[in-house]
Write a protein that holds these residues in place. Structure first.
Motif, mmCIF file in Angstrom:
data_model
loop_
_atom_site.group_PDB
_atom_site.id
_atom_site.type_symbol
_atom_site.label_atom_id
_atom_site.label_comp_id
_atom_site.label_asym_id
_atom_site.label_seq_id
_atom_site.Cartn_x
_atom_site.Cartn_y
_atom_site.Cartn_z
ATOM 1 N N LEU A 136 -20.611 11.929 8.129
ATOM 2 C CA LEU A 136 -19.185 12.211 8.282
ATOM 3 C C LEU A 136 -18.982 12.965 9.594
ATOM 4 N N ALA A 137 -18.308 12.323 10.552
ATOM 5 C CA ALA A 137 -18.064 12.940 11.852
ATOM 6 C C ALA A 137 -16.824 13.825 11.777
ATOM 7 N N LEU A 138 -16.941 15.052 12.280
ATOM 8 C CA LEU A 138 -15.840 16.024 12.241
ATOM 9 C C LEU A 138 -15.542 16.551 13.641
ATOM 10 N N ASP A 139 -15.645 15.657 14.638
ATOM 11 C CA ASP A 139 -15.427 16.069 16.028
ATOM 12 C C ASP A 139 -14.015 16.571 16.270
ATOM 13 N N TYR A 140 -13.059 16.129 15.460
ATOM 14 C CA TYR A 140 -11.683 16.582 15.664
ATOM 15 C C TYR A 140 -11.502 18.047 15.281
ATOM 16 N N ILE A 141 -12.488 18.616 14.603
ATOM 17 C CA ILE A 141 -12.469 20.044 14.288
ATOM 18 C C ILE A 141 -13.295 20.831 15.311
ATOM 19 N N GLU A 142 -14.464 20.292 15.596
ATOM 20 C CA GLU A 142 -15.367 20.973 16.531
ATOM 21 C C GLU A 142 -16.301 19.925 17.121
ATOM 22 N N ARG A 143 -16.427 19.918 18.421
ATOM 23 C CA ARG A 143 -17.254 18.908 19.081
ATOM 24 C C ARG A 143 -18.683 18.948 18.529
ATOM 25 N N GLY A 144 -19.156 17.763 18.120
ATOM 26 C CA GLY A 144 -20.516 17.639 17.601
ATOM 27 C C GLY A 144 -20.674 17.978 16.135
ATOM 28 N N LEU A 145 -19.607 18.461 15.493
ATOM 29 C CA LEU A 145 -19.709 18.823 14.082
ATOM 30 C C LEU A 145 -19.762 17.566 13.223
ATOM 31 N N HIS A 146 -20.727 17.530 12.341
ATOM 32 C CA HIS A 146 -20.840 16.389 11.425
ATOM 33 C C HIS A 146 -21.477 16.857 10.127
ATOM 34 N N CYS A 147 -21.397 16.012 9.136
ATOM 35 C CA CYS A 147 -21.910 16.358 7.817
ATOM 36 C C CYS A 147 -22.654 15.168 7.250
ATOM 37 N N GLU A 148 -23.886 15.371 6.842
ATOM 38 C CA GLU A 148 -24.690 14.315 6.214
ATOM 39 C C GLU A 148 -24.512 14.394 4.702
ATOM 40 N N LEU A 149 -23.974 13.359 4.122
ATOM 41 C CA LEU A 149 -23.727 13.326 2.686
ATOM 42 C C LEU A 149 -24.645 12.307 2.030
ATOM 43 N N GLY A 150 -25.243 12.695 0.902
ATOM 44 C CA GLY A 150 -26.150 11.801 0.182
ATOM 45 C C GLY A 150 -25.610 11.427 -1.180
ATOM 46 N N ARG A 151 -25.949 10.218 -1.628
ATOM 47 C CA ARG A 151 -25.474 9.773 -2.935
ATOM 48 C C ARG A 151 -25.990 10.678 -4.048
#
Length: 421
Positions: free
Chosen positions: A324-339
């Motif tokens: 999950l890319a969250l660049d619109y909040i902070e450059r380079g911010l992302h979140c890896e989500l697992g099933r």
């Protein structure tokens, strides 16, 4: 069922996430086109402040995502039966009652259905969950009465209701060629609803079906609850959820729950909420995460984040991991989500769903082996862990997937034809 003339009435499935309208008319599809040739209208309203207009459905989401200044309202159905229904919200400096927002959307749904049908509708069968509110018959009745009152306000004269899983059963029954004992599993955006019902080509011609319905049950758990759990457990820790204050107390959680719940996101933008956050920021042990939360709220990006989480939930039905890319909040911010993490977060909810199915069998006096078919409908019924849980309860039943977004609307149209001609 054979129809020689067009039905007088339509069936409306007003959903937490998406809505449809069904109408039986010979030689045409049952579900009416509601937006750009599509049968679903997302249950969304966007008040565009810059251009001073309101938009609905996909157009509403598009204007919000394009960055127009305004107010997005989603998951409106969740207001029914809640304490919020008699409240109001601020839109461009004006206080708008939540009842008015519901009326605005239902009215738009009616207008679009009538445009698609080329005729007016004065009779309607409205779908409703088995329970708007768990274990509170008075609140449940009030929710139905509220919806009926809104339907009258927008121009319907004859109004009746059918349980959504029963409507889905009638849609499935239109294609069966022998008698079946079916469990209808309808997992929508806000509720999980079930019906045990006997279906057959002969039975579907009957006007009275009470003897065929063996049991109904429901629980106020749906796709938006899955979204909330995925957001809280997988995403909100990046914004300070479950972090500590300097005195070792846990960070207050109300803001995170508001941002993770579709119909309360706008509560995070109030002056009081902002003041409370500023107070707690001074004592935060990880202030950088609170800075991200400030950025999220300043951008009013809560709905965008919720849409990203919803998309991640859908993606995790087909794959084991999702970035999950969250660049619109902070450059380079992302979140890896697992099933696996997602399934762990929703396990208590799935246990309650399973318990509801177990009670349904008990209420009907049936053993699991008596069920021939499990029919799945509702946009949230595709979650693999949910289906695995149902399979474990009913290992001998075959699984059939209906139109996840259209079965209820089709079934309501069948019922509308029977009731009103």
């Amino acid at each position: 069922m054979t129809t020689q003339t067009a039905a007088r009435a339509c069936g409306i499935d007003f959903g937490t996430s998406n809505s449809t309208v069904g109408w039986l008319h010979p030689g045409h599809d049952t579900l009416l086109s509601l937006e750009d040739g599509k049968i679903t209208l997302p249950s969304v309203v966007f008040f565009n402040y810059e251009e001073d207009h309101s938009r609905f459905g996909r157009a509403a989401l598009a204007e919000y995502m394009d960055g127009y200044d305004g107010r997005l309202m989603r998951s409106l159905k969740s207001l029914l039966g809640s304490s919020l229904i008699d409240g109001q919200t601020e839109v461009q400096g004006k206080a708008l009652p939540f009842r008015y927002l519901l009326k605005l959307f239902i009215q738009e749904l009616k207008l679009r259905a009538e445009a698609g049908a080329g005729r007016a509708f004065e009779q309607v069968v409205l779908g409703r969950p088995v329970q708007f509110v768990d274990d509170n018959p008075q609140a449940d009745r009030l929710a139905e009465d509220t919806l009926a009152d809104i339907a009258r306000q927008v121009g319907f004269k004859d109004i009746s209701f059918q349980l959504e899983p029963i409507a889905a059963a009638f849609d499935y029954e239109a294609g069966v060629d022998k008698e079946e004992l079916a469990l209808i599993v309808d997992i929508g955006g806000g509720t999980s609803d079930f019906t045990l019902i006997r279906l057959s080509p002969e039975r579907r011609a009957r006007d009275e079906r009470r003897d065929d319905i063996l049991a109904t049950g429901g629980v106020h758990i749906g796709g938006t609850d899955f979204d909330r759990q995925l957001s809280l457990h997988g995403v909100m820790p990046l914004f300070g959820f479950k972090t500590r204050l300097r005195n070792n107390a846990e960070m207050p959680s109300s803001q995170y729950f508001n941002l993770a719940t579709w119909h309360t996101i706008n509560f995070a933008y109030t002056r009081k909420a902002w003041a409370d956050l500023q107070d707690v920021h001074r004592d935060a042990a990880e202030p950088n995460k609170l800075d991200r939360l400030f950025q999220l709220i300043q951008q009013r990006a809560g709905h965008r984040l919720a849409m990203d989480v919803e998309a991640a939930k859908i993606a995790l039905s087909d794959r084991d991991r999702h970035a999950l890319a969250l660049d619109y909040i902070e450059r380079g911010l992302h979140c890896e989500l697992g099933r696996g993490d997602f399934e762990t977060s929703i396990a208590p909810l799935l246990d309650r769903v399973g318990a509801t199915v177990g009670r349904l069998l008990s209420d009907a006096g049936l053993q699991a082996g008596a069920i021939d078919t499990v029919f799945f409908t509702g946009g949230s019924s595709g979650v693999p862990a949910l289906r695995d849980g149902i399979r474990a309860l009913l290992p001998n039943a075959r699984h059939v997937e209906g139109n996840l977004f259209g079965s209820i609307g089709c079934g309501l149209a069948i019922e509308a034809k029977k009731r009103y001609g």
